[in-house]
Every structure is written in C-alpha cells, then in structure tokens.
Design a protein around this motif. Structure first.
Motif, short mmCIF file in Angstrom:
data_model
loop_
_atom_site.label_atom_id
_atom_site.label_comp_id
_atom_site.label_asym_id
_atom_site.label_seq_id
_atom_site.Cartn_x
_atom_site.Cartn_y
_atom_site.Cartn_z
N ASP A 14 0.34 -9.56 5.03
CA ASP A 14 0.00 -10.83 5.67
C ASP A 14 -1.24 -10.70 6.55
O ASP A 14 -2.01 -11.65 6.71
CB ASP A 14 1.17 -11.36 6.52
N ALA A 15 -1.45 -9.50 7.11
CA ALA A 15 -2.62 -9.24 7.97
C ALA A 15 -3.84 -8.82 7.14
O ALA A 15 -4.86 -8.43 7.70
CB ALA A 15 -2.28 -8.16 8.99
N ASN A 16 -3.70 -8.90 5.82
CA ASN A 16 -4.79 -8.52 4.90
C ASN A 16 -5.26 -7.09 5.08
O ASN A 16 -6.44 -6.79 4.91
CB ASN A 16 -5.98 -9.49 5.02
N GLU A 17 -4.33 -6.20 5.42
CA GLU A 17 -4.66 -4.78 5.52
C GLU A 17 -5.01 -4.25 4.13
O GLU A 17 -4.47 -4.72 3.13
CB GLU A 17 -3.49 -3.99 6.10
N ASP A 18 -5.89 -3.28 4.07
CA ASP A 18 -6.28 -2.66 2.80
C ASP A 18 -5.26 -1.58 2.46
O ASP A 18 -5.34 -0.47 2.97
CB ASP A 18 -7.69 -2.07 2.94
N LEU A 19 -4.27 -1.95 1.65
CA LEU A 19 -3.19 -1.03 1.31
C LEU A 19 -3.38 -0.47 -0.09
O LEU A 19 -3.93 -1.13 -0.97
CB LEU A 19 -1.84 -1.75 1.38
N HIS A 20 -2.88 0.74 -0.28
CA HIS A 20 -2.93 1.40 -1.59
C HIS A 20 -1.48 1.65 -2.00
O HIS A 20 -0.86 2.63 -1.59
CB HIS A 20 -3.73 2.70 -1.49
N GLY A 33 7.59 -8.56 -11.58
CA GLY A 33 6.74 -8.80 -10.42
C GLY A 33 6.49 -7.53 -9.63
O GLY A 33 7.34 -6.66 -9.54
N MET A 34 5.27 -7.46 -9.07
CA MET A 34 4.85 -6.30 -8.28
C MET A 34 4.32 -6.78 -6.93
O MET A 34 3.94 -7.94 -6.78
CB MET A 34 3.71 -5.55 -8.99
N ILE A 35 4.22 -5.86 -5.99
CA ILE A 35 3.56 -6.15 -4.73
C ILE A 35 2.08 -6.39 -5.06
O ILE A 35 1.49 -5.62 -5.82
CB ILE A 35 3.74 -4.97 -3.75
N PRO A 36 1.47 -7.45 -4.52
CA PRO A 36 0.08 -7.74 -4.83
C PRO A 36 -0.84 -6.54 -4.58
O PRO A 36 -0.76 -5.90 -3.54
CB PRO A 36 -0.26 -8.90 -3.89
N GLY A 37 -1.67 -6.25 -5.58
CA GLY A 37 -2.63 -5.15 -5.47
C GLY A 37 -2.09 -3.79 -5.86
O GLY A 37 -2.83 -2.82 -5.90
N ALA A 38 -0.79 -3.71 -6.15
CA ALA A 38 -0.20 -2.42 -6.50
C ALA A 38 -0.73 -1.92 -7.84
O ALA A 38 -1.07 -2.70 -8.72
CB ALA A 38 1.33 -2.54 -6.56
N VAL A 39 -0.78 -0.60 -7.96
CA VAL A 39 -1.16 0.06 -9.20
C VAL A 39 0.12 0.58 -9.84
O VAL A 39 0.96 1.16 -9.15
CB VAL A 39 -2.14 1.23 -8.91
N HIS A 40 0.26 0.38 -11.14
CA HIS A 40 1.47 0.82 -11.84
C HIS A 40 1.26 2.21 -12.44
O HIS A 40 0.42 2.40 -13.31
CB HIS A 40 1.82 -0.19 -12.94
N ILE A 41 2.03 3.18 -11.93
CA ILE A 41 2.07 4.52 -12.50
C ILE A 41 3.55 4.90 -12.58
O ILE A 41 4.16 5.24 -11.56
CB ILE A 41 1.30 5.56 -11.65
N PRO A 42 4.17 4.80 -13.77
CA PRO A 42 5.59 5.15 -13.88
C PRO A 42 5.86 6.57 -13.36
O PRO A 42 5.01 7.46 -13.49
CB PRO A 42 5.86 5.05 -15.38
#
Length: 100
Positions: A14-20, A33-42
C-alpha cells in the motif's frame, strides 16, 4: 530466518515499497492469483534458478501456507541471500491479487 506477516506485506504494498517477492507455488496455484509484482519460481526450481536473482536485493518468499516458502528461504539463505518468509502464505493474504 526472518518472517513477515501478511498484514506487514499489505502495508508495504500500500505504501508502494519496492518489494522483491518470489512465489514458490505450482502453476495451478499461481493461476488463482499472486501478490502484485511477484516472480513465479516453483520450489523445485529455486536452487537451479538462484542465479537469476540479485544477491544485493532482499526477497520475500511466499507459498500457499508458508512451509514451501520456508524451505525456499533455507535454500537461498545457504547461498547468501537476504530472505524473509511470508507467514501463513497466500491462505492468510487478503490483499490485492495479480493474475498472469
């Protein structure tokens, strides 16, 4: 191992932090559905694909309930990565979703 609650990650988003964020669930789970911006690596690919990650960045790992992401955190911690496990995983997450 560091842990984060789903409430904490929602506040950071919500604070627009740059998360990885790395989602280690399987394809059928990610389709829900995924967390916005998440990268999928099984989870089964985490060790082999660790070279794709930037060792200078902190990562938040997520799965369905927190167990697989904990295993992924252990793998990446051994390789020197700064990782945090999302407690409760997507079952506890009630924030915005992104569909890929």
């Amino acid at each position: 191992m560091k842990v984060m609650t789903t409430e904490e990650i929602v506040n950071l988003l919500d604070a627009n932090e740059d998360l990885h964020v790395i989602d280690v669930r399987e394809d059928d789970e990610v389709a829900e559905g995924m967390i916005p911006g998440a990268v999928h690596i099984p989870l089964g690919q985490v060790e082999a694909r660790a070279g794709e990650l930037d060792p200078t960045k902190p990562y938040i790992l997520v799965c369905r309930a927190g167990r697989r992401s904990e295993a992924a955190c252990n793998i990446l911690e051994e390789k020197g990565f700064d990782v945090t496990n999302l407690e409760g995983g997507m079952m506890a997450y009630d924030g915005e979703l992104e569909f890929k």
